[in-house]
Design an enzyme around this catalytic site. Structure first.
Site, PDB file in Angstrom:
ATOM      1  N   GLU A  57      -1.669   2.395  -0.012  1.00 61.56           N
ATOM      2  CA  GLU A  57      -0.473   1.569  -0.261  1.00 61.56           C
ATOM      3  C   GLU A  57      -0.757   0.726  -1.486  1.00 61.56           C
ATOM      4  O   GLU A  57      -1.716  -0.045  -1.509  1.00 61.56           O
ATOM      5  CB  GLU A  57      -0.167   0.673   0.949  1.00 61.56           C
ATOM      6  CG  GLU A  57       0.278   1.413   2.189  1.00 61.56           C
ATOM      7  CD  GLU A  57       1.622   2.133   2.034  1.00 61.56           C
ATOM      8  OE1 GLU A  57       2.386   1.836   1.095  1.00 61.56           O
ATOM      9  OE2 GLU A  57       1.894   3.025   2.865  1.00 61.56           O
TER      10      GLU A  57
ATOM     11  N   CYS B 172       3.643  -7.402  -2.511  1.00 60.73           N
ATOM     12  CA  CYS B 172       3.887  -6.088  -3.118  1.00 60.73           C
ATOM     13  C   CYS B 172       5.368  -5.755  -3.081  1.00 60.73           C
ATOM     14  O   CYS B 172       5.852  -4.968  -3.884  1.00 60.73           O
ATOM     15  CB  CYS B 172       3.077  -5.028  -2.390  1.00 60.73           C
ATOM     16  SG  CYS B 172       3.382  -5.013  -0.625  1.00 60.73           S
TER      17      CYS B 172
HETATM   18  P1  NAD Z   1      -7.277  -4.718  -5.644  1.00 60.03           P
HETATM   19  O1  NAD Z   1      -6.890  -3.301  -5.853  1.00 60.03           O
HETATM   20  O2  NAD Z   1      -7.963  -5.421  -6.750  1.00 60.03           O
HETATM   21  O3  NAD Z   1      -8.270  -4.821  -4.393  1.00 60.03           O
HETATM   22  C1  NAD Z   1      -7.909  -4.331  -3.125  1.00 60.03           C
HETATM   23  C2  NAD Z   1      -9.169  -4.079  -2.320  1.00 60.03           C
HETATM   24  O4  NAD Z   1      -9.885  -2.992  -2.925  1.00 60.03           O
HETATM   25  C3  NAD Z   1     -10.131  -5.264  -2.295  1.00 60.03           C
HETATM   26  O5  NAD Z   1     -10.709  -5.367  -1.021  1.00 60.03           O
HETATM   27  C4  NAD Z   1     -11.170  -4.871  -3.335  1.00 60.03           C
HETATM   28  O6  NAD Z   1     -12.432  -5.463  -3.126  1.00 60.03           O
HETATM   29  C5  NAD Z   1     -11.237  -3.364  -3.120  1.00 60.03           C
HETATM   30  N1  NAD Z   1     -11.789  -2.609  -4.252  1.00 60.03           N
HETATM   31  C6  NAD Z   1     -11.755  -2.945  -5.564  1.00 60.03           C
HETATM   32  N2  NAD Z   1     -12.405  -2.006  -6.287  1.00 60.03           N
HETATM   33  C7  NAD Z   1     -12.834  -1.042  -5.425  1.00 60.03           C
HETATM   34  C8  NAD Z   1     -13.551   0.183  -5.571  1.00 60.03           C
HETATM   35  N3  NAD Z   1     -13.963   0.616  -6.759  1.00 60.03           N
HETATM   36  N4  NAD Z   1     -13.805   0.916  -4.467  1.00 60.03           N
HETATM   37  C9  NAD Z   1     -13.382   0.493  -3.257  1.00 60.03           C
HETATM   38  N5  NAD Z   1     -12.719  -0.671  -3.048  1.00 60.03           N
HETATM   39  C10 NAD Z   1     -12.430  -1.431  -4.127  1.00 60.03           C
HETATM   40  O7  NAD Z   1      -5.961  -5.490  -5.168  1.00 60.03           O
HETATM   41  P2  NAD Z   1      -5.786  -7.044  -4.873  1.00 60.03           P
HETATM   42  O8  NAD Z   1      -5.792  -7.770  -6.180  1.00 60.03           O
HETATM   43  O9  NAD Z   1      -6.714  -7.476  -3.793  1.00 60.03           O
HETATM   44  O10 NAD Z   1      -4.309  -7.063  -4.238  1.00 60.03           O
HETATM   45  C11 NAD Z   1      -3.154  -7.070  -4.987  1.00 60.03           C
HETATM   46  C12 NAD Z   1      -2.570  -5.668  -5.073  1.00 60.03           C
HETATM   47  O11 NAD Z   1      -2.329  -5.149  -3.776  1.00 60.03           O
HETATM   48  C13 NAD Z   1      -1.211  -5.643  -5.759  1.00 60.03           C
HETATM   49  O12 NAD Z   1      -1.161  -4.563  -6.650  1.00 60.03           O
HETATM   50  C14 NAD Z   1      -0.238  -5.425  -4.609  1.00 60.03           C
HETATM   51  O13 NAD Z   1       0.983  -4.816  -4.971  1.00 60.03           O
HETATM   52  C15 NAD Z   1      -1.040  -4.568  -3.713  1.00 60.03           C
HETATM   53  N6  NAD Z   1      -0.477  -4.603  -2.364  1.00 60.03           N
HETATM   54  C16 NAD Z   1       0.186  -3.510  -1.909  1.00 60.03           C
HETATM   55  C17 NAD Z   1       0.760  -3.518  -0.645  1.00 60.03           C
HETATM   56  C18 NAD Z   1       1.457  -2.312  -0.111  1.00 60.03           C
HETATM   57  O14 NAD Z   1       1.528  -2.174   1.099  1.00 60.03           O
HETATM   58  N7  NAD Z   1       1.974  -1.435  -0.933  1.00 60.03           N
HETATM   59  C19 NAD Z   1       0.648  -4.658   0.154  1.00 60.03           C
HETATM   60  C20 NAD Z   1      -0.034  -5.755  -0.343  1.00 60.03           C
HETATM   61  C21 NAD Z   1      -0.602  -5.720  -1.605  1.00 60.03           C
END
Ligand code: NAD
Length: 479
Positions: free
Chosen positions: A247, A281
């Site tokens: 997501e 999001c």
């Molecule tokens: P992010 O992608 O930076 O991080 C999300 C998670 O992934 C964190 O726990 C992070 O530590 C982990 N991560 C980062 N790099 C990784 C890697 N190389 N391998 C594995 N895991 C890794 O996102 P964020 O800044 O925490 O959150 C904001 C984003 O989340 C926005 O883009 C938002 O739209 C999205 N979001 C989407 C939904 C949805 O359901 N579509 C809901 C909430 C937030």
């Protein structure tokens, strides 16, 4: 200062490295030190989950119900305390934070009951004397990686179905906001689960997240986060044949047509674009407005924005809390600058605000006179910033709404039943909101994005079982 360890195989496991959880409403307030797991810690947690799988996957429906229901009850009963932690670490208001915690409790209770639902079906065969059964099995060890913006609801809607359908879990919350996730994990850890059925490993995405994504022992990964990270891990998961549910980001439109009741339209825009500091999001970042209501809509929206109280997330009078971090504030300001440079009119807000405590306060911003091609209308900003895009009529508004790489949520405000029907059938998004803000879904409904906003089966509701179970088909000759 309180130190919060990882929870692996039922035990508290401290780490050599820790991260400070900082209150964005008052950056002098350090909430606690949270363990940052190493790659080896993550591997230990994965091994524990793999070892627990045969035991947990064979538990009966009543055992699973009782454990998940117990978790839901404790989460709900502690909603004020956990909500306070959530508001303190993430910056959404107490009201929003407490509602999120209550939702997390309800999600556990919903999935507790799902443990009882039939997961198999018999089909009539097209051949004589042949039986045909379709059964569902848990997939194995599931990795769960979550973002900072819904630090308890998103973990709940992934962990609860994972366990309800018999999988074991390795959970990595966002490193920025680990506090409420830790409280949830602690409740799960004390709920009577088999040791290793649930594990919490906090830490960097590039270390702990990567260890989970890359491990051959992890059968499936449920991820919520940015499109950039989702796409990158998707390659690794595909290569090793793992299941994935990704997501990702949104760029959600809210269409306001000439016949929209003005106050309702402004309410939807205000709530969708700015509540939770716009860090959702499903936030309405593109407000697509037709000419007959445009000027009145913009004027009234600015009037309502001017009345918003931006302040400490835990102050009861606050409508909009701070931006979550210094880094996110810098991103927001970067896009404010890009908007101005590209010729959008900054009609309201966008400046930093000083409050009694040092925090990341930003006045919610509204751009007007924008086009859908501008960077501020293409990229997900993830802050309290929205843009008005004028459109000739409904047809043009719909085309603009659909002109995005992200297809998460799409909204419209109108009284026309004919247009509502057309919009529902033609909006290119997983979730449609009619006369409602683009954010805010029922907890038992599926959650799903199209295009680059989502990949894999939907989350939540009974639809969650499509990811958390694998279908097996048996043909049997009767002898
Ligand atoms: P992010 O992608 O930076 O991080 C999300 C998670 O992934 C964190 O726990 C992070 O530590 C982990 N991560 C980062 N790099 C990784 C890697 N190389 N391998 C594995 N895991 C890794 O996102 P964020 O800044 O925490 O959150 C904001 C984003 O989340 C926005 O883009 C938002 O739209 C999205 N979001 C989407 C939904 C949805 O359901 N579509 C809901 C909430 C937030």
């Amino acid at each position: 200062m309180s130190v919060f360890p990882n929870l692996i195989a039922g035990e508290a496991v401290p780490a050599r490295e820790v991260v400070h959880n900082i209150n964005p409403s008052d950056t002098r307030d350090v909430i606690g030190e949270y363990a940052m797991a190493s790659r080896e810690d993550a591997e230990t947690a994965i091994a524990a989950a793999a070892q627990a799988f045969p035991l947990w996957s064979r538990t009966n429906a009543l055992q699973r119900f009782e454990i998940l229901d117990r978790i839901g009850t404790e989460v709900g009963a502690r909603s004020s305390e956990i909500g306070d932690m959530l508001a303190r670490e993430e910056g959404k208001t107490l009201k929003e934070a407490t509602a999120e915690v209550l939702r997390a409790g309800q999600l556990f209770k919903f999935f507790a009951a799902e443990a009882y639902r039939a997961n198999s079906e018999g089909l009539p065969s097209v051949r004589d004397q042949i039986g045909l059964a379709v059964t569902r099995e848990p997939i194995g060890v599931v990795g769960i990686i979550t973002p900072w913006n819904f630090p308890i609801a998103i973990p709940a809607w992934k962990i609860a179905p994972a366990l309800a359908y018999g999988n074991t879990v390795v959970f990595k919350p966002a490193e920025l906001v680990p506090g409420s996730a830790w409280l949830l994990a602690d409740i799960i850890n004390r709920s009577g689960l088999a040791k290793g059925a649930f594990n919490l490993v906090m830490g960097h995405g590039s270390v702990v997240g990567d260890a989970i994504v890359s491990s051959r022992q992890v059968a499936g990964l449920s991820f919520t986060g940015s499109t950039r990270v989702g796409k990158a891990i998707g390659h690794t998961l595909f290569e090793r044949g793992a299941r994935m549910q990704l997501e990702m980001g949104g760029k959600n439109p809210l269409i306001v047509l000439d016949d929209a009741p003005l106050e309702l339209a402004v309410d939807c825009a205000l709530q969708g674009a700015y509540l939770s500091t716009g860090q959702r999001c499903t936030a309405s970042s593109r407000l697509i407005v037709t000419p007959g209501i445009h000027d009145a809509f913009v004027a009234r929206l600015i009037e309502r924005m001017t009345a918003l109280a931006v302040g400490d997330a835990r102050d009861q009078a606050t409508d909009i809390g701070p931006v979550v971090s210094k880094a996110q504030l810098a991103i927001d300001e970067h896009y404010l600058e890009i908007g101005r440079t590209e010729g959008a009119c900054l009609a309201h807000g966008g400046e930093r605000l000083n409050r009694k405590t040092p925090g990341h306060y930003l006045n919610p911003a509204l751009f007007t006179q924008t086009t859908n091609g501008m960077t501020i209308n293409r990229d997900e900003i993830f802050g309290p910033i929205a843009a008005v895009i004028p459109a000739r009529d409904y047809d043009e508004a719909l085309a603009i709404a659909n002109d995005t790489e992200a297809g998460l949520s799409s909204g419209i405000v109108t009284q026309s039943a004919k247009i509502i029907r057309h919009f529902r059938d033609n909006a290119e998004a997983g979730m449609i909101q009619v006369n409602l803000p683009t954010a805010g879904m029922d907890f038992h409904a599926p959650f799903t994005g199209r295009k680059q906003a989502g990949y894999g089966p939907a989350e939540k509701g009974s639809y969650a079982r499509d990811f958390f179970t694998a279908v097996k088909v048996t043909h049997e000759r009767f002898i």
